[in-house]
Design an enzyme around this catalytic site. Structure first.
Site, PDB file in Angstrom:
ATOM      1  N   VAL A   1      25.505  46.976   0.872  1.00  0.00           N
ATOM      2  CA  VAL A   1      25.016  45.804   1.607  1.00  0.00           C
ATOM      3  C   VAL A   1      26.160  44.959   2.163  1.00  0.00           C
ATOM      4  CG1 VAL A   1      24.727  44.449  -0.538  1.00  0.00           C
ATOM      5  CG2 VAL A   1      23.505  43.778   1.541  1.00  0.00           C
TER       6      VAL A   1
ATOM      7  N   GLY B   1      22.128  43.039   4.816  1.00  0.00           N
ATOM      8  CA  GLY B   1      23.427  42.973   5.477  1.00  0.00           C
ATOM      9  C   GLY B   1      23.329  42.356   6.860  1.00  0.00           C
TER      10      GLY B   1
ATOM     11  N   THR C   1      16.833  48.441   2.519  1.00  0.00           N
ATOM     12  CA  THR C   1      16.859  47.058   2.030  1.00  0.00           C
ATOM     13  C   THR C   1      18.284  46.500   2.027  1.00  0.00           C
ATOM     14  OG1 THR C   1      17.078  47.623  -0.333  1.00  0.00           O
ATOM     15  CG2 THR C   1      14.866  47.553   0.568  1.00  0.00           C
ATOM     16  N   ASP C   2      19.269  47.347   1.739  1.00  0.00           N
ATOM     17  CA  ASP C   2      20.656  46.894   1.806  1.00  0.00           C
ATOM     18  C   ASP C   2      21.041  46.520   3.229  1.00  0.00           C
ATOM     19  OD1 ASP C   2      22.359  47.447  -0.849  1.00  0.00           O
ATOM     20  OD2 ASP C   2      20.795  48.959  -0.705  1.00  0.00           O
ATOM     21  N   MET C   3      20.649  47.343   4.179  1.00  0.00           N
ATOM     22  CA  MET C   3      21.069  47.097   5.554  1.00  0.00           C
ATOM     23  C   MET C   3      20.328  45.923   6.184  1.00  0.00           C
ATOM     24  SD  MET C   3      21.912  50.960   6.806  1.00  0.00           S
ATOM     25  CE  MET C   3      20.727  51.814   5.791  1.00  0.00           C
TER      26      MET C   3
END
Length: 402
Positions: free
Chosen positions: A20, A178, A173-175
């Protein structure tokens, strides 16, 4: 015309790792910011060893690592040492942004939290990214993408009816978090122009994922009914899903309104269904999808995928093949849009990278640096930015600080 990227002159001190934070700082780097990635001596970001597949196993360069770490300089610093923290403080003093994704409370224990850094540089924009945020009953829970996909709603609506929960095939979800971090940082930098002060940003993967639930969440809020899993289907539109063609490949049909429905029926030889009261309007097609979808499935199975795609696109019906990666990176539209790039690595040779999704007319993104080797720029940064001598650098190495 200016050819400088829009964030040239902004320096980012990146204390993050895995996905992320590195995804966030890669985007900032693509936009022209100078990103200094801080890693543990001898170990580095753990994704360096998340192989196979490897770009170079001997040098511990995984395909995973290079996906989010271009346009950065890598330095190694032991944050648990006083001299290591002094390096961080020195860099924070001359930076615009600090990013970290430690579990809540860890940055404070290390002495590199917002309170400590803002005393050194009141203009700093400091962004913390964590699974559940810096506050609340779950703040200390560990979190990876699959955890947030589960709790953020994705796995509750993804997959086939009656089948086990399905994880989306990339760490979305990380991106998402981010990208929200990028947006927040840019907004905070703009606010700093007015106030002269930086600020603290708290980004949560869970919050970010929930915000992307969009109409699925509002369908629930409007009705009190949980959305059901529909495979590739859509709760509010029909037909709008994948169909298997006669050659075994899948195509997507997106008949999103009644005008497209008419064009679809005419192209497919289903003119008798255009004004069928069961299907004449989208609401009726949604209501009667269990009758409609088998008719279309039988039809699409009668011809190969490429024939259907050509036919429907020619008739103005949104349609697409379901691509594998090999299809994507040989597609003429993808190549025309320069979504496949190459960069020269000093030790690894030519390296392929995904292109820039943002196209500026005046200030284009640039691929200046390949993903760095561990600690590749430590001495450069210490000498050029902080004024360390060769003797001081040698001493720091001997003591395990860098």
């Amino acid at each position: 015309m200016s050819r400088k990227p829009p964030l040239e002159g902004i320096r980012v001190l990146d204390l993050s790792r895995v996905l992320v934070g590195p995804f966030c700082t890669m985007v900032l780097g693509d936009l022209g910011a100078e990103v200094i990635k801080v890693e543990r001596p001898g170990v580095g970001d753990e994704t360096r060893t998340w192989g196979p597949p490897w770009i170079n196993e001997e040098l511990k360069v995984s395909a995973y690592f290079i996906s989010t770490n271009r346009n950065k300089k890598s330095i190694t610093v032991n944050l648990a040492t006083e001299e290591g923290r002094e390096i961080i403080y020195g860099l924070a003093k001359i930076s615009d942004v600090v990013i970290e994704n430690f579990r809540p409370g860890v940055a404070k224990k290390l002495g590199v939290d917002y309170e400590a850094i803002s005393k050194i540089n009141p203009r700093i924009v400091y962004c913390s990214i964590s699974g559940f945020g810096q506050t609340g009953p779950y703040r200390d829970w560990p979190a990876y993408d699959i955890i947030i996909q589960a709790m953020g709603g994705w796995m509750g609506i993804t997959g086939e009816p009656g089948r086990p929960p399905v994880r989306i095939g990339v760490a979305l979800t990380d991106m998402i978090a981010g990208l929200y971090a990028v947006i927040a940082i840019l907004a905070a930098l703009r606010a700093r122009e007015e106030t002269g002060r930086g600020q603290y940003i708290d980004i949560s993967l869970l919050d970010s994922s929930i915000s992307f639930m969009s109409y699925m969440a509002h369908n629930y809020l409007a009705t009190g009914k949980n959305p059901v899993k529909m495979g590739s289907g859509h709760p509010n539109i029909a037909p709008y899903q994948a169909f298997k063609a006669g050659d075994g490949r899948w195509i997507i049909l997106a008949v999103a309104n009644d005008r497209i429905w008419r064009r679809f029926c005419e192209a497919a030889g289903l003119q008798h269904l255009v004004d069928d009261p069961r299907f004449a309007t989208n609401s009726k097609r949604v209501e009667n999808r269990d009758q409609l979808i088998p008719i279309i499935e039988e039809l699409i199975a009668s011809r190969p995928s490429h024939e259907w795609v050509k036919l429907f696109i020619g008739a103005g019906v949104p349609c697409a093949p379901v691509y594998q990666m090999s299809d994507i990176f040989s597609d003429p539209q993808v190549l025309h849009r320069e979504m496949l790039l190459e960069v020269e690595h000093p030790k690894l040779g030519k390296m392929k990278q995904i292109g820039f999704p943002i196209k500026f007319s005046e200030t284009p993104c640039q691929l200046k640096y390949p993903p760095p080797l561990l600690g590749e720029h430590t001495e450069e940064v210490l000498r050029e930015l902080l004024g360390y001598t060769d003797e001081q650098i040698k001493s720091l190495r001997e003591k395990g600080v860098i």
